[in-house]
Motif scaffolding. Structure first.
Motif, short mmCIF file in Angstrom:
data_model
loop_
_atom_site.label_atom_id
_atom_site.label_comp_id
_atom_site.label_asym_id
_atom_site.label_seq_id
_atom_site.Cartn_x
_atom_site.Cartn_y
_atom_site.Cartn_z
N ASN A 137 0.88 -1.16 -0.09
CA ASN A 137 0.17 0.14 0.05
C ASN A 137 0.82 1.00 0.19
O ASN A 137 0.44 2.20 -0.77
CB ASN A 137 -0.90 -0.10 1.21
CG ASN A 137 -2.09 -0.92 1.19
OD1 ASN A 137 -2.59 -1.46 0.02
ND2 ASN A 137 -2.62 -1.47 2.07
N ARG A 145 1.78 -11.68 -6.45
CA ARG A 145 0.32 -10.86 -6.67
C ARG A 145 0.70 -9.68 -6.44
O ARG A 145 -0.14 -8.81 -6.99
CB ARG A 145 -0.70 -11.86 -5.46
CG ARG A 145 -1.05 -13.05 -5.99
CD ARG A 145 -1.90 -13.83 -5.14
NE ARG A 145 -3.08 -12.96 -5.01
CZ ARG A 145 -4.10 -13.22 -4.06
NH1 ARG A 145 -3.89 -14.07 -3.05
NH2 ARG A 145 -5.30 -12.59 -4.09
N CYS A 146 1.32 -9.26 -5.35
CA CYS A 146 1.29 -7.78 -4.83
C CYS A 146 2.08 -7.15 -6.16
O CYS A 146 1.48 -5.90 -6.47
CB CYS A 146 2.20 -7.64 -3.65
SG CYS A 146 1.91 -6.11 -2.97
N GLU A 160 2.04 -7.69 -9.12
CA GLU A 160 0.88 -7.92 -10.46
C GLU A 160 0.01 -6.61 -10.26
O GLU A 160 -0.39 -5.98 -11.15
CB GLU A 160 0.38 -9.05 -10.66
CG GLU A 160 1.04 -10.23 -11.10
CD GLU A 160 0.49 -11.33 -11.19
OE1 GLU A 160 -0.52 -11.89 -10.72
OE2 GLU A 160 1.42 -12.50 -11.93
N ARG A 161 -0.71 -6.52 -8.89
CA ARG A 161 -1.41 -5.46 -8.83
C ARG A 161 -0.86 -4.16 -8.72
O ARG A 161 -1.35 -3.16 -9.51
CB ARG A 161 -1.99 -5.81 -7.23
CG ARG A 161 -3.03 -4.76 -6.74
CD ARG A 161 -3.23 -5.05 -5.15
NE ARG A 161 -2.31 -4.54 -4.33
CZ ARG A 161 -2.27 -3.68 -3.34
NH1 ARG A 161 -3.39 -2.68 -3.34
NH2 ARG A 161 -1.41 -3.43 -2.55
N ASP A 190 -0.48 -3.34 -12.58
CA ASP A 190 -1.92 -2.94 -13.15
C ASP A 190 -2.26 -1.88 -12.73
O ASP A 190 -2.93 -0.73 -13.77
CB ASP A 190 -2.90 -4.12 -12.67
CG ASP A 190 -2.59 -5.34 -13.21
OD1 ASP A 190 -1.84 -5.52 -14.32
OD2 ASP A 190 -3.16 -6.14 -12.60
N ALA A 191 -2.02 -1.06 -11.59
CA ALA A 191 -2.57 0.12 -10.89
C ALA A 191 -1.63 1.20 -11.66
O ALA A 191 -1.88 2.49 -11.59
CB ALA A 191 -2.43 0.22 -9.51
#
Length: 458
Positions: free
Chosen positions: A243, A269-270, A272-273, A276-277
């Protein structure tokens, strides 16, 4: 003021310490009896062991006549339910909740916190506070601490003085003569571990950590006066794509001045997130401790590395490795305050303490009256306070030299209308002025009295 603090972790304990030292009636609630015992043994507070959201626990904590409840447990949901119960059952006037999950903070759901929905008066987001602090550090890379005031027009800078500082052994009053147009004022000095507010005749020495208030337009010149490089950051490597790292990278992309950022995140996963953002930021999946991956991120050509993973030791080691690889500037996130004395020996330039930033943001909403901003310095040793002067204040209409400020208090800036003024002894404080002042922790209650704030609370 009667305050219930839910959560006796680092943030809750620090807020309890602040408020109890100022003779407030404080009760700490936590389901960990050991944490409650630590608070009651070391602070002048009452303690209740139990779940903060349970009405019977809040009843025992005195919620029926409480002025404020601060929900700072480790669970967002417990904090939210606690505020709901405090409102619906006990009609507590002011409710503050710390929320971490970004979904709760999305602007499109801001209606959630209305009084007829989820009645929370103030939502504190540690991740957003830390991301803002990280961007502040990058804006003044040679400062070990930074915070902005007066809507960004005034800056607090923490500067470590080294042997090449051109103003060593110079009485502070002479700085005005030497640099007549400079807006900077030295408001605090930490020497050999002790923090104090300097007097005009005091000199600065190598090894001093000083806190300077200056107008934002004067930051580069201020840094140069105290022997620091004001080189702009153009390439930044962020270690950690959670975050905090994602928030920093997103805001860097939106800045008018282009800063190229790369993010290294270990969790796939983090990563990739984050990829994407983000639109223009390169995201690498791998261990930030890896020398090969740091080399792939061109760490030797970066202007700064920002280590913001959720592990203090990883952040510190990454910062050390990045500097060894040729990165000139290292900033890291450190939750454990006992690790901060290691920053100097490890040659880490600056650190961010999430606890201190969260405590500062909560204090901003606790202080009485027209206090508009607060920044907590060090281990709650001092505060920098931005406040509007009321007509009832004892300082209204007086020259600064005539105000009976405690020894640990100095005025760093004054806003009169749209104009920012560098304060001198002859500067007259008028009703409606906004002042930025430095105060040692022990002198904060007297500062509040001088601001005559209690009549303006709630």
């Amino acid at each position: 003021m009667k305050v219930i603090i839910c959560g006796a972790g680092q943030v809750g304990w620090q807020i309890a310490r602040h408020l109890s030292s100022e003779n407030n009636d404080v009760t700490v609630v936590d389901n960990n009896a050991e944490l409650v015992r630590r608070a009651t043994d070391t602070l002048d507070v009452q303690g209740i062991a139990g779940f903060a959201s349970y009405p019977d626990i809040l009843t025992r904590a005195g919620a029926r006549d409480a002025d404020m409840i601060i929900a700072a447990t480790h669970s967002d949901e417990v904090n939210m339910v606690t505020c709901q119960v405090a409102h619906s059952v006990f009609a507590v006037p002011r409710k503050i909740a710390r929320l971490r999950a970004q979904s709760y903070l999305d602007a499109i759901y801001s209606d959630l916190y209305r009084r007829d929905h989820m009645p929370i008066d103030v939502v504190i987001s540690p991740e957003r506070e830390v991301a803002a602090a990280a961007l502040q550090r990058l804006s003044a890379p040679s400062a070990f601490d930074t915070e902005s005031f007066l809507e960004g027009r005034v800056q607090l800078l923490g500067i470590l003085l080294e042997e090449d500082c051109p103003v060593l052994n110079t009485p502070l009053r002479q700085l005005t003569d030497l640099f007549s147009t400079l807006t900077a004022i030295v408001v605090g000095v930490r020497r050999e571990g002790s923090l104090f507010a300097p007097e005009p005749g005091d000199q600065l020495f190598a090894g001093d950590e000083i806190y300077v208030v200056t107008q934002s337009a004067d930051i580069n010149r201020t840094m140069e006066v105290f022997g620091k490089d004001s080189k702009k950051q153009e390439r930044v490597v962020i270690i950690g794509g959670g975050n905090v790292g994602l928030a920093v990278a997103s805001r860097l992309e939106k800045q008018a001045t282009r800063i190229r950022a790369k993010v290294i995140e270990k969790n796939r996963r983090c990563a990739e997130r984050a990829a994407d953002a983000l639109e223009r930021t390169i995201v690498l999946n791998g261990d930030g401790m890896s020398a090969e991956l740091l080399s792939e991120a061109n760490i030797d050509r970066a202007d700064a590395v920002l280590a913001v993973t959720d592990d203090d030791k990883t952040n510190m080691l990454v910062a050390v490795r990045a500097k060894a690889a040729g990165c000139p500037m290292a900033i890291c996130l450190v939750n454990d305050p006992t690790l901060t004395p290691l920053m100097g020996p490890l040659d880490i330039d600056a650190y961010i303490n999430p606890r201190a930033t969260t405590v500062s943001s909560i204090l901003r909403h606790i202080r009485h009256g027209r206090v508009r901003d607060i920044y907590s310095i060090g281990d709650a040793e001092a505060e920098v306070i931005e406040a509007q002067v009321l007509s009832t204040s004892p300082i209204s209409g007086q020259a600064i030299r005539d105000v009976d400020f405690p020894e640990g208090v100095l005025v760093g800036a004054v806003q009169k209308g749209d104009k920012i003024v560098r304060p001198t002894g002859g500067t007259r404080i008028e009703e409606g002025d906004v002042i930025v002042l430095f105060s040692l922790a022990a002198d904060v209650p007297e500062v509040e009295r001088l601001l005559q704030v209690s009549i303006d609370f709630f």
